[in-house]
Design a protein around this motif. Sequence first.
Motif, PDB file in Angstrom:
ATOM      1  N   GLY A   1       0.797  -1.221   0.000  1.00 19.71           N
ATOM      2  CA  GLY A   1       0.000   0.000   0.000  1.00 19.71           C
ATOM      3  C   GLY A   1       0.828   1.269   0.000  1.00 19.71           C
ATOM      4  N   ASN A   2       0.144   2.372   0.175  1.00 20.68           N
ATOM      5  CA  ASN A   2       0.753   3.696   0.122  1.00 20.68           C
ATOM      6  C   ASN A   2       1.372   4.055   1.474  1.00 20.68           C
ATOM      7  OD1 ASN A   2       1.445   6.343  -0.229  1.00 20.68           O
ATOM      8  ND2 ASN A   2      -0.567   7.020  -0.899  1.00 20.68           N
ATOM      9  N   HIS A   3       2.676   4.279   1.474  1.00 24.14           N
ATOM     10  CA  HIS A   3       3.392   4.680   2.678  1.00 24.14           C
ATOM     11  C   HIS A   3       4.002   6.070   2.506  1.00 24.14           C
ATOM     12  CE1 HIS A   3       3.204   0.872   4.975  1.00 24.14           C
ATOM     13  NE2 HIS A   3       2.941   0.403   3.762  1.00 24.14           N
ATOM     14  N   MET A   4       3.472   6.810   1.546  1.00 22.34           N
ATOM     15  CA  MET A   4       3.918   8.191   1.341  1.00 22.34           C
ATOM     16  C   MET A   4       3.428   9.040   2.505  1.00 22.34           C
ATOM     17  SD  MET A   4       5.580   8.329  -1.566  1.00 22.34           S
ATOM     18  CE  MET A   4       5.481   9.975  -2.191  1.00 22.34           C
ATOM     19  N   PRO A   5       4.244   9.965   3.005  1.00 20.33           N
ATOM     20  CA  PRO A   5       3.794  10.839   4.093  1.00 20.33           C
ATOM     21  C   PRO A   5       2.604  11.685   3.647  1.00 20.33           C
ATOM     22  CG  PRO A   5       6.160  11.054   3.713  1.00 20.33           C
ATOM     23  CD  PRO A   5       5.611  10.227   2.605  1.00 20.33           C
ATOM     24  N   SER A   6       1.587  11.704   4.466  1.00 22.56           N
ATOM     25  CA  SER A   6       0.391  12.469   4.152  1.00 22.56           C
ATOM     26  C   SER A   6      -0.320  12.811   5.449  1.00 22.56           C
ATOM     27  CB  SER A   6      -0.539  11.638   3.252  1.00 22.56           C
ATOM     28  OG  SER A   6      -1.759  12.310   3.062  1.00 22.56           O
ATOM     29  N   PRO A   7      -0.808  14.047   5.579  1.00 24.99           N
ATOM     30  CA  PRO A   7      -1.471  14.421   6.833  1.00 24.99           C
ATOM     31  C   PRO A   7      -2.827  13.746   7.036  1.00 24.99           C
ATOM     32  CG  PRO A   7      -1.595  16.217   5.260  1.00 24.99           C
ATOM     33  CD  PRO A   7      -0.726  15.162   4.653  1.00 24.99           C
ATOM     34  N   ASN A   8      -3.461  13.282   5.968  1.00 19.62           N
ATOM     35  CA  ASN A   8      -4.807  12.733   6.092  1.00 19.62           C
ATOM     36  C   ASN A   8      -4.885  11.212   6.002  1.00 19.62           C
ATOM     37  OD1 ASN A   8      -5.817  15.333   6.312  1.00 19.62           O
ATOM     38  ND2 ASN A   8      -5.999  15.545   4.091  1.00 19.62           N
ATOM     39  N   SER A   9      -3.765  10.557   5.796  1.00 18.14           N
ATOM     40  CA  SER A   9      -3.821   9.098   5.715  1.00 18.14           C
ATOM     41  C   SER A   9      -2.688   8.494   6.528  1.00 18.14           C
ATOM     42  CB  SER A   9      -3.740   8.623   4.264  1.00 18.14           C
ATOM     43  OG  SER A   9      -2.463   8.881   3.750  1.00 18.14           O
ATOM     44  N   HIS A  10      -2.911   7.273   6.937  1.00 13.13           N
ATOM     45  CA  HIS A  10      -1.917   6.567   7.729  1.00 13.13           C
ATOM     46  C   HIS A  10      -1.513   5.297   6.985  1.00 13.13           C
ATOM     47  CE1 HIS A  10      -2.713   9.248  11.051  1.00 13.13           C
ATOM     48  NE2 HIS A  10      -4.007   9.032  10.875  1.00 13.13           N
ATOM     49  N   ALA A  11      -0.233   5.015   7.002  1.00 15.97           N
ATOM     50  CA  ALA A  11       0.266   3.815   6.335  1.00 15.97           C
ATOM     51  C   ALA A  11      -0.257   2.572   7.050  1.00 15.97           C
ATOM     52  CB  ALA A  11       1.792   3.819   6.341  1.00 15.97           C
ATOM     53  N   SER A  12      -0.509   1.542   6.270  1.00 13.10           N
ATOM     54  CA  SER A  12      -0.964   0.293   6.870  1.00 13.10           C
ATOM     55  C   SER A  12       0.180  -0.369   7.632  1.00 13.10           C
ATOM     56  CB  SER A  12      -1.492  -0.651   5.786  1.00 13.10           C
ATOM     57  OG  SER A  12      -0.465  -0.924   4.856  1.00 13.10           O
ATOM     58  N   SER A  13      -0.175  -1.179   8.589  1.00 11.60           N
ATOM     59  CA  SER A  13       0.815  -1.891   9.392  1.00 11.60           C
ATOM     60  C   SER A  13       1.379  -3.070   8.611  1.00 11.60           C
ATOM     61  CB  SER A  13       0.167  -2.414  10.674  1.00 11.60           C
ATOM     62  OG  SER A  13      -0.299  -1.346  11.450  1.00 11.60           O
ATOM     63  N   PRO A  14       2.628  -3.456   8.914  1.00 10.49           N
ATOM     64  CA  PRO A  14       3.185  -4.649   8.281  1.00 10.49           C
ATOM     65  C   PRO A  14       2.353  -5.878   8.638  1.00 10.49           C
ATOM     66  CG  PRO A  14       4.895  -3.402   9.410  1.00 10.49           C
ATOM     67  CD  PRO A  14       3.587  -2.794   9.791  1.00 10.49           C
ATOM     68  N   ILE A  15       2.341  -6.847   7.732  1.00 10.00           N
ATOM     69  CA  ILE A  15       1.566  -8.071   7.909  1.00 10.00           C
ATOM     70  C   ILE A  15       2.537  -9.225   8.112  1.00 10.00           C
ATOM     71  CG2 ILE A  15      -0.085  -9.628   6.793  1.00 10.00           C
ATOM     72  CD1 ILE A  15      -0.824  -7.156   4.998  1.00 10.00           C
ATOM     73  N   ASP A  16       2.283 -10.054   9.127  1.00 13.51           N
ATOM     74  CA  ASP A  16       3.092 -11.251   9.345  1.00 13.51           C
ATOM     75  C   ASP A  16       2.922 -12.179   8.151  1.00 13.51           C
ATOM     76  OD1 ASP A  16       3.539 -10.191  11.888  1.00 13.51           O
ATOM     77  OD2 ASP A  16       1.886 -11.326  12.756  1.00 13.51           O
ATOM     78  N   VAL A  17       3.998 -12.870   7.787  1.00 15.71           N
ATOM     79  CA  VAL A  17       3.967 -13.694   6.581  1.00 15.71           C
ATOM     80  C   VAL A  17       4.427 -15.118   6.872  1.00 15.71           C
ATOM     81  CG1 VAL A  17       4.889 -13.945   4.248  1.00 15.71           C
ATOM     82  CG2 VAL A  17       4.450 -11.682   5.145  1.00 15.71           C
TER      83      VAL A  17
END
Length: 155
Positions: free
Chosen positions: A43-59
């Motif tokens: 997903g999108n991990h670009m810095p943005s004031p209105n969105s939060h990056a998703s957490s890493p998923i165990d694999v």
Amino acid sequence: MPKIFLFIFYYALTITACSPLKNKRSPNMAQQSIEGFVYKIAGNHMPSPNSHASSPIDVLITIYIYEATNIKDVTRKGTSPFYLTVNKKLITTVQSDSTGYFAVELPAGRYSLFTKVDNLLYANSFDIENNIALVQVEQGKITKTVIKIDAGATY
């Protein structure tokens, strides 16, 4: 007198059962190994004031451990972190569990760690000499590492 022993037994059992785990390592794990976690980042991990990056998923995935591998020892897919072939000796493979945790006993030495993504080997880190996903195992020590599969992430 037997009541006091019974009390001590139950008290010790309660303390043992309620104590937190220090780590996931098996008590039988050798003191010379690699252990760590594998995470998928998407997903999108670009810095943005209105969105939060998703957490890493165990694999749950297989980790391919090769002898130390340099960029000149692989057939790479363009300039991506995907590899068609690795022209070094495959030492072993290890399966992570459902939390992404893995551990493997190895002799002292230098190793490169890969995973498979879409039937291609994947590793996204290099050292200053272009060695791929290099991990150093030292005599009598446990080397901890984290593998991040971020092929689907935007930074």
